[in-house]
Design a protein around this motif. Structure first.
Motif, PDB file in Angstrom:
ATOM      1  N   VAL A 192      -3.251  20.329  21.829  1.00 49.00           N
ATOM      2  CA  VAL A 192      -3.872  20.445  20.496  1.00 49.00           C
ATOM      3  C   VAL A 192      -4.836  19.288  20.230  1.00 49.00           C
ATOM      4  O   VAL A 192      -5.060  18.887  19.094  1.00 49.00           O
ATOM      5  CB  VAL A 192      -2.801  20.538  19.386  1.00 49.00           C
ATOM      6  N   GLY A 193      -5.400  18.722  21.302  1.00 44.06           N
ATOM      7  CA  GLY A 193      -6.483  17.754  21.132  1.00 44.06           C
ATOM      8  C   GLY A 193      -6.063  16.303  21.047  1.00 44.06           C
ATOM      9  O   GLY A 193      -6.848  15.460  20.624  1.00 44.06           O
ATOM     10  N   GLY A 194      -4.830  15.983  21.405  1.00 47.30           N
ATOM     11  CA  GLY A 194      -4.401  14.590  21.467  1.00 47.30           C
ATOM     12  C   GLY A 194      -3.749  14.118  20.179  1.00 47.30           C
ATOM     13  O   GLY A 194      -3.585  14.871  19.218  1.00 47.30           O
ATOM     14  N   VAL A 195      -3.374  12.828  20.209  1.00 47.30           N
ATOM     15  CA  VAL A 195      -2.614  12.267  19.075  1.00 47.30           C
ATOM     16  C   VAL A 195      -3.538  12.080  17.866  1.00 47.30           C
ATOM     17  O   VAL A 195      -4.571  11.432  17.950  1.00 47.30           O
ATOM     18  CB  VAL A 195      -1.971  10.915  19.470  1.00 47.30           C
ATOM     19  N   SER A 196      -3.168  12.706  16.776  1.00 49.40           N
ATOM     20  CA  SER A 196      -3.948  12.624  15.537  1.00 49.40           C
ATOM     21  C   SER A 196      -3.013  12.150  14.427  1.00 49.40           C
ATOM     22  O   SER A 196      -1.809  11.971  14.652  1.00 49.40           O
ATOM     23  CB  SER A 196      -4.468  14.027  15.179  1.00 49.40           C
ATOM     24  N   GLU A 197      -3.571  12.000  13.213  1.00 45.12           N
ATOM     25  CA  GLU A 197      -2.720  11.613  12.091  1.00 45.12           C
ATOM     26  C   GLU A 197      -1.636  12.664  11.860  1.00 45.12           C
ATOM     27  O   GLU A 197      -0.473  12.342  11.595  1.00 45.12           O
ATOM     28  CB  GLU A 197      -3.584  11.461  10.843  1.00 45.12           C
ATOM     29  N   ALA A 198      -2.012  13.968  12.015  1.00 44.26           N
ATOM     30  CA  ALA A 198      -1.037  15.052  11.810  1.00 44.26           C
ATOM     31  C   ALA A 198       0.101  14.947  12.821  1.00 44.26           C
ATOM     32  O   ALA A 198       1.272  15.194  12.489  1.00 44.26           O
ATOM     33  CB  ALA A 198      -1.733  16.406  11.935  1.00 44.26           C
ATOM     34  N   VAL A 199      -0.228  14.545  14.056  1.00 44.69           N
ATOM     35  CA  VAL A 199       0.813  14.394  15.083  1.00 44.69           C
ATOM     36  C   VAL A 199       1.759  13.263  14.682  1.00 44.69           C
ATOM     37  O   VAL A 199       2.988  13.394  14.799  1.00 44.69           O
ATOM     38  CB  VAL A 199       0.179  14.130  16.474  1.00 44.69           C
ATOM     39  N   CYS A 200       1.196  12.156  14.184  1.00 46.21           N
ATOM     40  CA  CYS A 200       2.039  11.019  13.777  1.00 46.21           C
ATOM     41  C   CYS A 200       2.957  11.416  12.622  1.00 46.21           C
ATOM     42  O   CYS A 200       4.132  11.025  12.587  1.00 46.21           O
ATOM     43  CB  CYS A 200       1.177   9.825  13.380  1.00 46.21           C
ATOM     44  N   VAL A 201       2.441  12.213  11.678  1.00 46.98           N
ATOM     45  CA  VAL A 201       3.264  12.659  10.547  1.00 46.98           C
ATOM     46  C   VAL A 201       4.412  13.533  11.068  1.00 46.98           C
ATOM     47  O   VAL A 201       5.576  13.375  10.668  1.00 46.98           O
ATOM     48  CB  VAL A 201       2.400  13.448   9.523  1.00 46.98           C
ATOM     49  N   ALA A 202       4.085  14.457  11.988  1.00 41.88           N
ATOM     50  CA  ALA A 202       5.125  15.346  12.528  1.00 41.88           C
ATOM     51  C   ALA A 202       6.157  14.542  13.309  1.00 41.88           C
ATOM     52  O   ALA A 202       7.365  14.795  13.221  1.00 41.88           O
ATOM     53  CB  ALA A 202       4.490  16.419  13.403  1.00 41.88           C
ATOM     54  N   MET A 203       5.675  13.539  14.078  1.00 43.74           N
ATOM     55  CA  MET A 203       6.608  12.691  14.843  1.00 43.74           C
ATOM     56  C   MET A 203       7.538  11.949  13.895  1.00 43.74           C
ATOM     57  O   MET A 203       8.744  11.834  14.142  1.00 43.74           O
ATOM     58  CB  MET A 203       5.841  11.675  15.706  1.00 43.74           C
ATOM     59  N   ALA A 204       6.989  11.471  12.785  1.00 40.97           N
ATOM     60  CA  ALA A 204       7.827  10.744  11.824  1.00 40.97           C
ATOM     61  C   ALA A 204       8.896  11.671  11.248  1.00 40.97           C
ATOM     62  O   ALA A 204      10.044  11.264  11.035  1.00 40.97           O
ATOM     63  CB  ALA A 204       6.947  10.175  10.705  1.00 40.97           C
ATOM     64  N   GLY A 205       8.542  12.941  11.040  1.00 43.23           N
ATOM     65  CA  GLY A 205       9.497  13.908  10.492  1.00 43.23           C
ATOM     66  C   GLY A 205      10.632  14.219  11.462  1.00 43.23           C
ATOM     67  O   GLY A 205      11.720  14.610  11.048  1.00 43.23           O
ATOM     68  N   LEU A 206      10.370  14.055  12.750  1.00 47.07           N
ATOM     69  CA  LEU A 206      11.408  14.326  13.752  1.00 47.07           C
ATOM     70  C   LEU A 206      12.222  13.073  14.057  1.00 47.07           C
ATOM     71  O   LEU A 206      13.360  13.166  14.537  1.00 47.07           O
ATOM     72  CB  LEU A 206      10.763  14.836  15.050  1.00 47.07           C
ATOM     73  N   GLY A 207      11.625  11.911  13.786  1.00 46.02           N
ATOM     74  CA  GLY A 207      12.254  10.651  14.182  1.00 46.02           C
ATOM     75  C   GLY A 207      13.624  10.439  13.581  1.00 46.02           C
ATOM     76  O   GLY A 207      14.577  10.084  14.280  1.00 46.02           O
ATOM     77  N   ALA A 208      13.759  10.690  12.267  1.00 41.82           N
ATOM     78  CA  ALA A 208      15.049  10.415  11.609  1.00 41.82           C
ATOM     79  C   ALA A 208      16.137  11.390  12.064  1.00 41.82           C
ATOM     80  O   ALA A 208      17.194  10.956  12.535  1.00 41.82           O
ATOM     81  CB  ALA A 208      14.870  10.425  10.097  1.00 41.82           C
ATOM     82  N   PRO A 209      15.907  12.716  11.969  1.00 42.59           N
ATOM     83  CA  PRO A 209      17.011  13.615  12.348  1.00 42.59           C
ATOM     84  C   PRO A 209      17.411  13.484  13.815  1.00 42.59           C
ATOM     85  O   PRO A 209      18.595  13.628  14.148  1.00 42.59           O
ATOM     86  CB  PRO A 209      16.468  15.029  12.044  1.00 42.59           C
ATOM     87  N   LEU A 210      16.452  13.202  14.686  1.00 37.14           N
ATOM     88  CA  LEU A 210      16.794  13.110  16.105  1.00 37.14           C
ATOM     89  C   LEU A 210      17.090  11.676  16.542  1.00 37.14           C
ATOM     90  O   LEU A 210      17.344  11.433  17.733  1.00 37.14           O
ATOM     91  CB  LEU A 210      15.677  13.720  16.968  1.00 37.14           C
ATOM     92  N   GLY A 211      17.045  10.731  15.600  1.00 33.01           N
ATOM     93  CA  GLY A 211      17.384   9.338  15.925  1.00 33.01           C
ATOM     94  C   GLY A 211      16.485   8.755  17.001  1.00 33.01           C
ATOM     95  O   GLY A 211      16.953   8.157  17.964  1.00 33.01           O
ATOM     96  N   LEU A 212      15.156   8.910  16.795  1.00 30.81           N
ATOM     97  CA  LEU A 212      14.223   8.515  17.856  1.00 30.81           C
ATOM     98  C   LEU A 212      13.682   7.105  17.694  1.00 30.81           C
ATOM     99  O   LEU A 212      13.105   6.569  18.648  1.00 30.81           O
ATOM    100  CB  LEU A 212      13.033   9.492  17.897  1.00 30.81           C
ATOM    101  N   ASP A 213      13.848   6.510  16.525  1.00 33.35           N
ATOM    102  CA  ASP A 213      13.120   5.266  16.252  1.00 33.35           C
ATOM    103  C   ASP A 213      13.370   4.182  17.293  1.00 33.35           C
ATOM    104  O   ASP A 213      12.455   3.482  17.688  1.00 33.35           O
ATOM    105  CB  ASP A 213      13.439   4.757  14.840  1.00 33.35           C
ATOM    106  N   GLY A 214      14.595   4.080  17.768  1.00 33.87           N
ATOM    107  CA  GLY A 214      14.872   3.050  18.758  1.00 33.87           C
ATOM    108  C   GLY A 214      14.488   3.445  20.181  1.00 33.87           C
ATOM    109  O   GLY A 214      14.656   2.653  21.124  1.00 33.87           O
ATOM    110  N   LEU A 215      13.961   4.652  20.350  1.00 29.91           N
ATOM    111  CA  LEU A 215      13.694   5.151  21.707  1.00 29.91           C
ATOM    112  C   LEU A 215      12.219   5.122  22.093  1.00 29.91           C
ATOM    113  O   LEU A 215      11.881   5.168  23.272  1.00 29.91           O
ATOM    114  CB  LEU A 215      14.193   6.611  21.841  1.00 29.91           C
ATOM    115  N   TYR A 216      11.333   5.057  21.080  1.00 30.24           N
ATOM    116  CA  TYR A 216       9.907   5.203  21.377  1.00 30.24           C
ATOM    117  C   TYR A 216       9.402   4.185  22.378  1.00 30.24           C
ATOM    118  O   TYR A 216       8.598   4.498  23.254  1.00 30.24           O
ATOM    119  CB  TYR A 216       9.085   5.076  20.089  1.00 30.24           C
ATOM    120  N   ALA A 217       9.853   2.931  22.237  1.00 29.98           N
ATOM    121  CA  ALA A 217       9.278   1.857  23.059  1.00 29.98           C
ATOM    122  C   ALA A 217       9.974   1.736  24.418  1.00 29.98           C
ATOM    123  O   ALA A 217       9.547   0.946  25.265  1.00 29.98           O
ATOM    124  CB  ALA A 217       9.375   0.539  22.299  1.00 29.98           C
TER     125      ALA A 217
END
Ligand SMILES: Nc1ncnc2c1ncn2[C@@H]1O[C@H](COP(=O)(O)OP(=O)(O)OP(=O)(O)O)[C@@H](O)[C@H]1O
Length: 254
Positions: free
Chosen positions: A98-123
């Motif tokens: 879908v054309g690479g990382v955009s602001e919309a992608v970051c918003v969607a990632m943030a929406g998935l981060g909490a329920p899936l407990g991703l914050d400590g995994l990104y780095a």
């Protein structure tokens, strides 16, 4: 949305006919080897069998790969992780169609981060994560690919045993996310082995047995008789406040 008409993979599954409907969460259950993964692979266009498979009215094999990647996402049962990537780089791969990382992608990632407990995994490097942590990132990557906020063409979400390896909190979070994507209008299909969770969350359950559909419908089609026939185990049904629970019948020697 996704129509199967006599879909057959010789020796694996079929013939199976039916539709995975837009706005519905369809959960596939069935014993090991009953054909769930084969059916999902056929619905994703990853294997070509006999019969017809149509996505949004168009034969699946008429799609080119980039078009297919925009319209459907698939989580394979034993998805392999590219070596050397960090968590956020793995998720960024989902944005490529879908054309690479955009602001919309970051918003969607943030929406998935909490329920899936991703914050400590990104780095972290994905190959240094636990099995369940890897699975949570792979689920997020799959959802992101067809998230309506990122990809207006996203129509179909297919996940083969997304709950495998997840703790209870993240199993329930994943099912709630699948419900949310169905409510957003996608056709969402997943195979799972927990029959009680299937009964609780699915709009429609497809029960496979030896490659064929043994039952299809709401939770009420999953009866102790069906479980005995398909899985060869004795269970009893408890019903309370509208909830249904199948429990192993210990008196029957299970
Ligand atoms: N690549 C393949 N080539 C040939 N036969 C296969 C292949 N993959 C699976 N099968 C066979 O097809 C049948 C259905 O397998 P499938 O993986 O679809 O079952 P499943 O319901 O997903 O099982 P499980 O719950 O164990 O994941 C099984 O008999 C299996 O041995």
């Amino acid at each position: 949305m996704l129509e199967l008409d006599g879909f057959t993979l010789a020796g694996r599954v079929g013939p199976v006919s039916g539709e995975f409907r837009a706005g519905a969460l369809t959960l596939l259950i069935g014993p090991n080897g009953s054909g769930k993964s084969s059916l999902l692979a056929g619905a994703a266009g990853l294997v070509e069998g006999e019969g017809r498979v149509r996505l949004l009215g168009k034969d699946l094999h008429g799609f080119d790969l980039s078009e297919l990647a925009r319209q459907r996402a698939m989580l394979a049962q034993q998805a392999s992780l590219p070596q050397g990537l960090r968590g956020y780089e793995l998720l960024a791969l989902a944005a490529e169609p879908v054309g690479g990382v955009s602001e919309a992608v970051c918003v969607a990632m943030a929406g998935l981060g909490a329920p899936l407990g991703l914050d400590g995994l990104y780095a972290r490097h994905v190959n240094q994560l636990s099995g369940g942590e890897q699975q949570r990132l792979l689920i997020a990557r799959t959802l992101l690919q067809v998230d309506p906020g990122v990809n207006p063409d996203g129509a179909l979400l297919l996940l083969d045993e997304p709950l495998a390896g997840l703790d209870w909190q993240h199993q329930l979070a994943t099912l709630r996310l699948l419900r949310r994507y169905a409510d957003l209008g996608l056709a969402v299909v997943a195979s799972i082995h927990d029959i009680n969770l299937a009964c609780q969350y699915a709009d429609e359950i497809w029960c496979l047995h030896r490659g064929r559909l043994a039952a299809r419908g709401g939770p009420e089609v999953i009866t102790p008789e069906l479980i005995a026939e398909v899985f060869g185990v004795a269970v009893r049904l408890l019903e309370q406040d509208g909830a249904r629970l199948l429990l192993p019948d210990t008196e029957a020697g299970c």
